[in-house]
Design a protein around this motif. Sequence first.
Motif, PDB file in Angstrom:
ATOM      1  N   ALA A 155    -130.574  44.079 -33.367  1.00 50.96           N
ATOM      2  CA  ALA A 155    -130.321  43.069 -32.330  1.00 50.96           C
ATOM      3  C   ALA A 155    -130.332  41.651 -32.888  1.00 50.96           C
ATOM      4  O   ALA A 155    -129.764  40.733 -32.294  1.00 50.96           O
ATOM      5  CB  ALA A 155    -131.340  43.201 -31.198  1.00 50.96           C
ATOM      6  N   CYS A 156    -130.964  41.453 -34.025  1.00 58.17           N
ATOM      7  CA  CYS A 156    -131.021  40.117 -34.643  1.00 58.17           C
ATOM      8  C   CYS A 156    -129.679  39.694 -35.229  1.00 58.17           C
ATOM      9  O   CYS A 156    -129.387  38.491 -35.292  1.00 58.17           O
ATOM     10  CB  CYS A 156    -132.091  40.116 -35.729  1.00 58.17           C
ATOM     11  N   ILE A 157    -128.876  40.655 -35.657  1.00 54.95           N
ATOM     12  CA  ILE A 157    -127.627  40.326 -36.351  1.00 54.95           C
ATOM     13  C   ILE A 157    -126.707  39.501 -35.443  1.00 54.95           C
ATOM     14  O   ILE A 157    -126.484  39.828 -34.283  1.00 54.95           O
ATOM     15  CB  ILE A 157    -126.919  41.619 -36.817  1.00 54.95           C
ATOM     16  N   ARG A 158    -126.193  38.420 -35.989  1.00 54.45           N
ATOM     17  CA  ARG A 158    -125.312  37.465 -35.317  1.00 54.45           C
ATOM     18  C   ARG A 158    -126.020  36.624 -34.251  1.00 54.45           C
ATOM     19  O   ARG A 158    -125.361  35.914 -33.487  1.00 54.45           O
ATOM     20  CB  ARG A 158    -124.073  38.146 -34.704  1.00 54.45           C
ATOM     21  N   CYS A 159    -127.352  36.735 -34.155  1.00 51.01           N
ATOM     22  CA  CYS A 159    -128.109  35.924 -33.202  1.00 51.01           C
ATOM     23  C   CYS A 159    -129.049  34.983 -33.954  1.00 51.01           C
ATOM     24  O   CYS A 159    -128.912  33.787 -33.897  1.00 51.01           O
ATOM     25  CB  CYS A 159    -128.894  36.824 -32.258  1.00 51.01           C
ATOM     26  N   LYS A 160    -130.032  35.556 -34.644  1.00 50.99           N
ATOM     27  CA  LYS A 160    -130.949  34.780 -35.488  1.00 50.99           C
ATOM     28  C   LYS A 160    -131.592  33.628 -34.711  1.00 50.99           C
ATOM     29  O   LYS A 160    -131.461  32.472 -35.087  1.00 50.99           O
ATOM     30  CB  LYS A 160    -130.199  34.279 -36.738  1.00 50.99           C
ATOM     31  N   TYR A 161    -132.311  33.985 -33.655  1.00 53.70           N
ATOM     32  CA  TYR A 161    -132.946  32.951 -32.821  1.00 53.70           C
ATOM     33  C   TYR A 161    -134.083  32.235 -33.558  1.00 53.70           C
ATOM     34  O   TYR A 161    -134.390  31.093 -33.237  1.00 53.70           O
ATOM     35  CB  TYR A 161    -133.462  33.572 -31.525  1.00 53.70           C
ATOM     36  N   THR A 162    -134.742  32.912 -34.454  1.00 53.99           N
ATOM     37  CA  THR A 162    -135.830  32.389 -35.320  1.00 53.99           C
ATOM     38  C   THR A 162    -137.129  32.023 -34.596  1.00 53.99           C
ATOM     39  O   THR A 162    -138.024  31.452 -35.206  1.00 53.99           O
ATOM     40  CB  THR A 162    -135.389  31.200 -36.223  1.00 53.99           C
ATOM     41  N   ASP A 163    -137.271  32.350 -33.311  1.00 56.14           N
ATOM     42  CA  ASP A 163    -138.565  32.139 -32.635  1.00 56.14           C
ATOM     43  C   ASP A 163    -139.675  32.921 -33.344  1.00 56.14           C
ATOM     44  O   ASP A 163    -140.834  32.513 -33.331  1.00 56.14           O
ATOM     45  CB  ASP A 163    -138.496  32.620 -31.183  1.00 56.14           C
ATOM     46  N   CYS A 164    -139.307  34.025 -33.943  1.00 57.34           N
ATOM     47  CA  CYS A 164    -140.277  34.878 -34.641  1.00 57.34           C
ATOM     48  C   CYS A 164    -140.969  34.119 -35.773  1.00 57.34           C
ATOM     49  O   CYS A 164    -142.176  34.272 -35.999  1.00 57.34           O
ATOM     50  CB  CYS A 164    -139.562  36.112 -35.204  1.00 57.34           C
ATOM     51  N   VAL A 165    -140.216  33.300 -36.450  1.00 52.70           N
ATOM     52  CA  VAL A 165    -140.738  32.580 -37.616  1.00 52.70           C
ATOM     53  C   VAL A 165    -141.838  31.611 -37.200  1.00 52.70           C
ATOM     54  O   VAL A 165    -142.809  31.402 -37.932  1.00 52.70           O
ATOM     55  CB  VAL A 165    -139.587  31.811 -38.301  1.00 52.70           C
ATOM     56  N   PHE A 193    -128.899  37.172 -40.217  1.00 57.88           N
ATOM     57  CA  PHE A 193    -129.946  38.167 -39.951  1.00 57.88           C
ATOM     58  C   PHE A 193    -131.214  37.719 -40.661  1.00 57.88           C
ATOM     59  O   PHE A 193    -131.134  37.080 -41.735  1.00 57.88           O
ATOM     60  CB  PHE A 193    -129.465  39.513 -40.528  1.00 57.88           C
ATOM     61  N   LEU A 194    -132.356  38.022 -40.068  1.00 51.85           N
ATOM     62  CA  LEU A 194    -133.626  37.838 -40.775  1.00 51.85           C
ATOM     63  C   LEU A 194    -134.227  39.202 -41.040  1.00 51.85           C
ATOM     64  O   LEU A 194    -133.995  40.153 -40.295  1.00 51.85           O
ATOM     65  CB  LEU A 194    -134.642  37.048 -39.940  1.00 51.85           C
ATOM     66  N   VAL A 195    -135.028  39.284 -42.074  1.00 44.34           N
ATOM     67  CA  VAL A 195    -135.801  40.502 -42.318  1.00 44.34           C
ATOM     68  C   VAL A 195    -137.260  40.111 -42.542  1.00 44.34           C
ATOM     69  O   VAL A 195    -137.587  38.946 -42.803  1.00 44.34           O
ATOM     70  CB  VAL A 195    -135.291  41.301 -43.542  1.00 44.34           C
ATOM     71  N   ALA A 226    -135.686  42.297 -31.015  1.00 47.39           N
ATOM     72  CA  ALA A 226    -135.179  42.924 -32.236  1.00 47.39           C
ATOM     73  C   ALA A 226    -136.273  43.489 -33.137  1.00 47.39           C
ATOM     74  O   ALA A 226    -135.957  44.214 -34.087  1.00 47.39           O
ATOM     75  CB  ALA A 226    -134.358  41.897 -33.027  1.00 47.39           C
ATOM     76  N   ILE A 227    -137.534  43.149 -32.887  1.00 48.35           N
ATOM     77  CA  ILE A 227    -138.590  43.490 -33.848  1.00 48.35           C
ATOM     78  C   ILE A 227    -139.438  44.655 -33.346  1.00 48.35           C
ATOM     79  O   ILE A 227    -139.853  44.691 -32.188  1.00 48.35           O
ATOM     80  CB  ILE A 227    -139.489  42.261 -34.113  1.00 48.35           C
ATOM     81  N   PHE A 228    -139.695  45.588 -34.257  1.00 43.79           N
ATOM     82  CA  PHE A 228    -140.472  46.788 -33.933  1.00 43.79           C
ATOM     83  C   PHE A 228    -141.564  47.017 -34.972  1.00 43.79           C
ATOM     84  O   PHE A 228    -141.380  46.707 -36.162  1.00 43.79           O
ATOM     85  CB  PHE A 228    -139.577  48.046 -33.966  1.00 43.79           C
TER      86      PHE A 228
HETATM   87 FE1  F3S Z   1    -133.900  37.566 -35.225  1.00 52.34          FE
HETATM   88 FE2  F3S Z   1    -135.341  37.683 -33.027  1.00 52.34          FE
HETATM   89 FE3  F3S Z   1    -136.271  36.450 -35.092  1.00 52.34          FE
HETATM   90  S1  F3S Z   1    -133.138  37.412 -33.135  1.00 52.34           S
HETATM   91  S2  F3S Z   1    -134.473  35.655 -36.068  1.00 52.34           S
HETATM   92  S3  F3S Z   1    -135.824  38.604 -34.990  1.00 52.34           S
HETATM   93  S4  F3S Z   1    -136.472  35.797 -32.987  1.00 52.34           S
END
Ligand code: F3S
Length: 108
Positions: free
Chosen positions: A8-18, A33-35, A55-57
């Motif tokens: 779900a992250c691909i082509r979105c990369k919202y980066t709130d996770c960071v 994409f982030l990993v 996107a994160i599990f």
């Molecule tokens: Fe991707 Fe979600 Fe982080 S879309 S960049 S895993 S906030």
Amino acid sequence: MAFVVGEACIRCKYTDCVDVCPVDDCFREGENFLVIDPVTCIDCGLCVPECPADAIFAEDDVPAEQQEYIALNAELAQHWPPINSPKPPLADADDWVDTGDKLQYLVR
Ligand code: F3S
Ligand code: SF4
């Protein structure tokens, strides 16, 4: 165990996770994409509710059809640079967030 970024992250990369990750250099950034680096992730789970794309599990909860993302996160984390501060999402992120089958769009 580690946490895993799924398709779900691909082509979105919202980066709130960071923004919430307490570990420096745990998230690694590609073009669309982030990993998560499984070596440095401390399994705190803080990033999971922050992702607008869900996107994160946890590794044990990665859906059957996304199992390959476990190895993909580990592989790409070795090559991509760290990202430690959030940035604006990709310009058309909201258009892609509900799209499936996005692995074909991953830019390595
Ligand atoms: Fe991707 Fe979600 Fe982080 S879309 S960049 S895993 S906030
Ligand atoms: Fe960072 Fe915690 Fe998410 Fe691992 S589980 S990527 S340490 S916020």
